[in-house]
Motif scaffolding. Structure first.
Motif, PDB file in Angstrom:
ATOM      1  N   SER A   1      40.192  44.273  35.838  1.00 42.26           N
ATOM      2  CA  SER A   1      41.123  43.532  34.984  1.00 42.26           C
ATOM      3  C   SER A   1      40.456  42.273  34.443  1.00 42.26           C
ATOM      4  O   SER A   1      39.919  41.467  35.213  1.00 42.26           O
ATOM      5  N   PRO A   2      40.439  42.070  33.117  1.00 37.10           N
ATOM      6  CA  PRO A   2      39.743  40.911  32.541  1.00 37.10           C
ATOM      7  C   PRO A   2      40.356  39.587  33.004  1.00 37.10           C
ATOM      8  O   PRO A   2      41.575  39.483  33.199  1.00 37.10           O
ATOM      9  N   ALA A   3      39.519  38.588  33.156  1.00 33.54           N
ATOM     10  CA  ALA A   3      39.967  37.262  33.587  1.00 33.54           C
ATOM     11  C   ALA A   3      40.301  36.410  32.373  1.00 33.54           C
ATOM     12  O   ALA A   3      39.593  35.444  32.030  1.00 33.54           O
ATOM     13  N   ASP A   4      41.369  36.785  31.671  1.00 33.86           N
ATOM     14  CA  ASP A   4      41.833  35.990  30.531  1.00 33.86           C
ATOM     15  C   ASP A   4      43.346  35.904  30.583  1.00 33.86           C
ATOM     16  O   ASP A   4      44.008  36.582  31.379  1.00 33.86           O
ATOM     17  N   THR A   5      43.907  35.068  29.749  1.00 36.34           N
ATOM     18  CA  THR A   5      45.345  34.829  29.786  1.00 36.34           C
ATOM     19  C   THR A   5      46.158  36.026  29.309  1.00 36.34           C
ATOM     20  O   THR A   5      47.330  36.161  29.669  1.00 36.34           O
ATOM     21  N   ASP A   6      45.567  36.898  28.483  1.00 32.18           N
ATOM     22  CA  ASP A   6      46.286  38.100  28.067  1.00 32.18           C
ATOM     23  C   ASP A   6      46.555  39.035  29.239  1.00 32.18           C
ATOM     24  O   ASP A   6      47.577  39.742  29.265  1.00 32.18           O
ATOM     25  N   HIS A   7      45.648  39.072  30.202  1.00 37.12           N
ATOM     26  CA  HIS A   7      45.786  39.951  31.359  1.00 37.12           C
ATOM     27  C   HIS A   7      46.149  39.182  32.631  1.00 37.12           C
ATOM     28  O   HIS A   7      46.028  39.713  33.735  1.00 37.12           O
ATOM     29  N   LEU A   8      46.614  37.941  32.423  1.00 42.99           N
ATOM     30  CA  LEU A   8      46.967  37.132  33.594  1.00 42.99           C
ATOM     31  C   LEU A   8      48.124  37.741  34.377  1.00 42.99           C
ATOM     32  O   LEU A   8      48.100  37.794  35.613  1.00 42.99           O
ATOM     33  N   GLN A   9      49.143  38.221  33.672  1.00 48.36           N
ATOM     34  CA  GLN A   9      50.290  38.806  34.356  1.00 48.36           C
ATOM     35  C   GLN A   9      49.894  40.068  35.106  1.00 48.36           C
ATOM     36  O   GLN A   9      50.442  40.353  36.184  1.00 48.36           O
ATOM     37  N   ASP A  10      48.959  40.845  34.556  1.00 39.01           N
ATOM     38  CA  ASP A  10      48.473  42.021  35.278  1.00 39.01           C
ATOM     39  C   ASP A  10      47.768  41.618  36.578  1.00 39.01           C
ATOM     40  O   ASP A  10      47.931  42.262  37.621  1.00 39.01           O
ATOM     41  N   ARG A  11      47.004  40.560  36.496  1.00 39.99           N
ATOM     42  CA  ARG A  11      46.264  40.093  37.664  1.00 39.99           C
ATOM     43  C   ARG A  11      47.217  39.595  38.755  1.00 39.99           C
ATOM     44  O   ARG A  11      47.047  39.885  39.936  1.00 39.99           O
ATOM     45  N   VAL A  12      48.210  38.827  38.338  1.00 37.11           N
ATOM     46  CA  VAL A  12      49.204  38.340  39.297  1.00 37.11           C
ATOM     47  C   VAL A  12      50.021  39.503  39.856  1.00 37.11           C
ATOM     48  O   VAL A  12      50.348  39.538  41.047  1.00 37.11           O
ATOM     49  N   GLY A  13      50.329  40.484  39.002  1.00 38.17           N
ATOM     50  CA  GLY A  13      51.131  41.623  39.451  1.00 38.17           C
ATOM     51  C   GLY A  13      50.426  42.464  40.497  1.00 38.17           C
ATOM     52  O   GLY A  13      51.047  42.915  41.470  1.00 38.17           O
ATOM     53  N   VAL A  14      49.126  42.681  40.352  1.00 34.44           N
ATOM     54  CA  VAL A  14      48.417  43.495  41.332  1.00 34.44           C
ATOM     55  C   VAL A  14      48.296  42.759  42.660  1.00 34.44           C
ATOM     56  O   VAL A  14      48.366  43.365  43.737  1.00 34.44           O
ATOM     57  N   LEU A  15      48.147  41.437  42.618  1.00 34.11           N
ATOM     58  CA  LEU A  15      48.136  40.662  43.859  1.00 34.11           C
ATOM     59  C   LEU A  15      49.457  40.802  44.597  1.00 34.11           C
ATOM     60  O   LEU A  15      49.493  40.990  45.825  1.00 34.11           O
ATOM     61  N   PHE A  16      50.552  40.722  43.858  1.00 36.53           N
ATOM     62  CA  PHE A  16      51.872  40.847  44.477  1.00 36.53           C
ATOM     63  C   PHE A  16      52.086  42.248  45.037  1.00 36.53           C
ATOM     64  O   PHE A  16      52.622  42.406  46.152  1.00 36.53           O
ATOM     65  N   PHE A  17      51.660  43.267  44.306  1.00 38.41           N
ATOM     66  CA  PHE A  17      51.866  44.633  44.779  1.00 38.41           C
ATOM     67  C   PHE A  17      51.057  44.905  46.051  1.00 38.41           C
ATOM     68  O   PHE A  17      51.559  45.533  46.990  1.00 38.41           O
ATOM     69  N   ILE A  18      49.813  44.457  46.089  1.00 35.77           N
ATOM     70  CA  ILE A  18      48.990  44.657  47.290  1.00 35.77           C
ATOM     71  C   ILE A  18      49.644  43.996  48.490  1.00 35.77           C
ATOM     72  O   ILE A  18      49.705  44.565  49.593  1.00 35.77           O
ATOM     73  N   MET A  19      50.144  42.790  48.279  1.00 34.42           N
ATOM     74  CA  MET A  19      50.777  42.059  49.369  1.00 34.42           C
ATOM     75  C   MET A  19      52.053  42.752  49.853  1.00 34.42           C
ATOM     76  O   MET A  19      52.285  42.884  51.059  1.00 34.42           O
ATOM     77  N   VAL A  20      52.865  43.242  48.918  1.00 28.84           N
ATOM     78  CA  VAL A  20      54.140  43.854  49.300  1.00 28.84           C
ATOM     79  C   VAL A  20      53.929  45.225  49.947  1.00 28.84           C
ATOM     80  O   VAL A  20      54.582  45.554  50.938  1.00 28.84           O
ATOM     81  N   TYR A  21      53.004  46.016  49.429  1.00 28.34           N
ATOM     82  CA  TYR A  21      52.825  47.368  49.956  1.00 28.34           C
ATOM     83  C   TYR A  21      52.043  47.367  51.268  1.00 28.34           C
ATOM     84  O   TYR A  21      52.529  47.851  52.301  1.00 28.34           O
TER      85      TYR A  21
ATOM     86  N   MET B   1      37.710  46.931  43.394  1.00 25.08           N
ATOM     87  CA  MET B   1      37.939  47.754  42.205  1.00 25.08           C
ATOM     88  C   MET B   1      38.649  46.977  41.107  1.00 25.08           C
ATOM     89  O   MET B   1      38.337  47.121  39.922  1.00 25.08           O
ATOM     90  N   VAL B   2      39.615  46.150  41.480  1.00 23.97           N
ATOM     91  CA  VAL B   2      40.337  45.357  40.491  1.00 23.97           C
ATOM     92  C   VAL B   2      39.441  44.264  39.924  1.00 23.97           C
ATOM     93  O   VAL B   2      39.551  43.889  38.748  1.00 23.97           O
ATOM     94  N   GLY B   3      38.527  43.760  40.745  1.00 23.45           N
ATOM     95  CA  GLY B   3      37.648  42.687  40.286  1.00 23.45           C
ATOM     96  C   GLY B   3      38.275  41.323  40.447  1.00 23.45           C
ATOM     97  O   GLY B   3      38.243  40.502  39.512  1.00 23.45           O
ATOM     98  N   LEU B   4      38.846  41.061  41.629  1.00 25.30           N
ATOM     99  CA  LEU B   4      39.425  39.754  41.897  1.00 25.30           C
ATOM    100  C   LEU B   4      38.310  38.745  42.153  1.00 25.30           C
ATOM    101  O   LEU B   4      37.133  39.051  41.941  1.00 25.30           O
ATOM    102  N   ASN B   5      38.669  37.563  42.589  1.00 23.24           N
ATOM    103  CA  ASN B   5      37.692  36.485  42.763  1.00 23.24           C
ATOM    104  C   ASN B   5      36.481  36.971  43.552  1.00 23.24           C
ATOM    105  O   ASN B   5      36.602  37.479  44.663  1.00 23.24           O
ATOM    106  N   GLY B   6      35.301  36.815  42.951  1.00 23.34           N
ATOM    107  CA  GLY B   6      34.100  37.426  43.491  1.00 23.34           C
ATOM    108  C   GLY B   6      33.460  36.719  44.665  1.00 23.34           C
ATOM    109  O   GLY B   6      32.493  37.234  45.236  1.00 23.34           O
TER     110      GLY B   6
END
Length: 438
Positions: A195-215, A276-281
């Motif tokens: 997921s690109p590290a830009d503001t257009d994909h910011l909500q996607d990045r936050v969403g995957v963090l939340f999903f990983i935490m909840v699941y 795989m998502v490419g979070l903070n390296g």
């Protein structure tokens, strides 16, 4: 068992000892324990047909006096236990004499009952009653002398019960949950791949963090732990009534034996999806991410233990667990910020351990002076702190701007400490509820 070289250790539950022998054979596939037991049983007359086998088994149960070999003697019968607490006393023999004329009367009555056709049942019943009288007398003497309730220490009981729980888990380990975790991690990683590290994909990045935490840290551990106590509740109640062990030793052995599975699931899921998502390296951030995910999973598992010990009906506990987790998830701060909740619902954010987990994961991902996100050309939002222009590459915002946008102002380690406190509270509540129900 002792003659076969399979002596049951002192203070060890005979049923557990037998199960451990059979389980060990199933796992090792080397020692033919079952064959040895069956052969010994047949040699003792247990495999015979007709009345011969029954007579030999009954003769083995009866003392020598009942066969007439020592009629008239005042020799005491050997008790079942040999630890000194259950030896027959003079009061026990006086009670026996009053009840049926002593051992001579017992043997004569037994032989007479056998002559009338109901001898086997009468003899067995009399033998059981005699042993029960000895047990009652031993308990009275133990209470009178203020002997400890348990001869084994807490740590000895914990060691024995932990080995039993691990042995049972090893014999029923299922590969399906591990396959499910790996498949779900691959699905998540594929959907949010790099997921690109830009503001257009910011909500996607936050969403995957939340999903990983909840699941991986919420729903999956809760529903996995709901089945821990119901399957063993009946056996546990019987063992507690017989004074076999401390409830605290059983509880901690159960918790410790479940730790490997509870820890491995979030680590597997988090490791695959994180890269795989490419979070903070930064590798330190990855380790902190796993720490929060594992702690959240332990909190959720403890919450499931609490519900399992509190509610005995499985249909009800499943409904309560699902409703509770949904409420805690909605109050975590992803769907609605705490400041936007009405006053009469604001308390829910304070009891939601998922909120502290979500804040910690967001802080781990975006906090720091070296975290930047590219501002997309079409993004007209006003960021605080404001965006920075870095040459011809465009404008960037610091990660702190994302945290301010989400209303997160806390500290990473403070959130982790709250999770630890929730974990301790859930564990204590589960123990108290289990103590009440058994």
């Amino acid at each position: 068992f002792a003659r076969l070289g399979l002596a049951c250790p002192r203070h060890f539950n005979p049923a557990d000892f037998f199960l451990s022998l059979v389980t060990s054979e199933e796992l090792s596939k080397t020692t033919p324990i079952k064959k040895r037991l069956v052969t010994a049983f047949r040699r003792a007359g247990g495999g015979g047909s007709g009345g011969g086998g029954g007579r030999s088994r009954m003769a083995a149960l009866l003392p020598a006096e009942s066969n007439g070999t020592a009629k008239g003697s005042q020799r005491r019968r050997k008790p079942l236990a040999t630890n000194g607490l259950f030896e027959a006393s003079d009061e026990d023999h006086d009670a026996d004499n009053d009840d049926g004329g002593g051992e001579d009367g017992w043997a004569e009555g037994a032989q007479g009952a056998g002559a009338e056709g109901g001898g086997k049942a009468a003899l067995a019943l009399r033998l059981v009653r005699n042993e029960e009288a000895q047990l009652r007398s031993a308990r009275k003497r133990a209470n009178a002398t203020n002997l400890p309730k348990f001869e084994r220490s807490f740590w000895a009981q914990l060691s024995i019960l932990l080995r039993r729980s691990l042995r049972n888990q090893r014999s029923v380990i299922d590969k399906v949950p591990y396959i499910q975790i790996v498949v779900m991690a691959l699905v998540v990683g594929s959907l949010w791949f790099r997921s690109p590290a830009d503001t257009d994909h910011l909500q996607d990045r936050v969403g995957v963090l939340f999903f990983i935490m909840v699941y991986a840290g919420g729903f999956n551990p809760v529903f996995s732990s709901l089945f821990s106590f119901p399957a063993e509740r009946v056996v546990l109640r019987k063992e507690r009534q017989s004074g076999s062990f401390r409830l605290s030793a059983y509880f901690f052995s159960k918790v410790l034996s479940d730790l490997p599975i509870q820890i491995s699931f979030p680590i597997i899921f988090g490791t695959i999806s994180y890269w795989m998502v490419g979070l903070n390296g930064e590798f330190a951030r990855f380790l902190a991410f796993l720490l929060i995910l594992v702690t959240t999973a332990l909190c959720a598992s403890s919450f499931g233990l609490l519900l399992s010990a509190w509610i005995t009906n499985m249909k009800i506990v499943l409904s309560v667990a699902g409703t509770s987790m949904l409420a805690l998830m909605l109050a975590a701060g992803f769907y609605v910020q705490a400041e936007q909740l009405p006053d009469w619902m604001s308390w829910l954010t304070k009891v939601s351990f998922l909120r502290f987990s979500y804040d910690a994961i967001m802080l781990n991902e975006f906090d720091g002076d070296n975290v930047f996100l590219l501002v997309s050309p079409n993004d007209t939002r006003s960021w605080s702190p404001p965006a920075l222009a870095l040459g011809d590459t465009g404008s960037y915002i610091r990660g702190q701007a994302v945290l301010n946008e989400e209303g997160i102002e806390s500290n990473f380690w403070l959130n982790w400490l709250w999770l630890v406190l929730f974990l301790a509270a859930f564990q204590a509540g589960a123990y108290l509820c289990l103590r009440r129900s058994v």
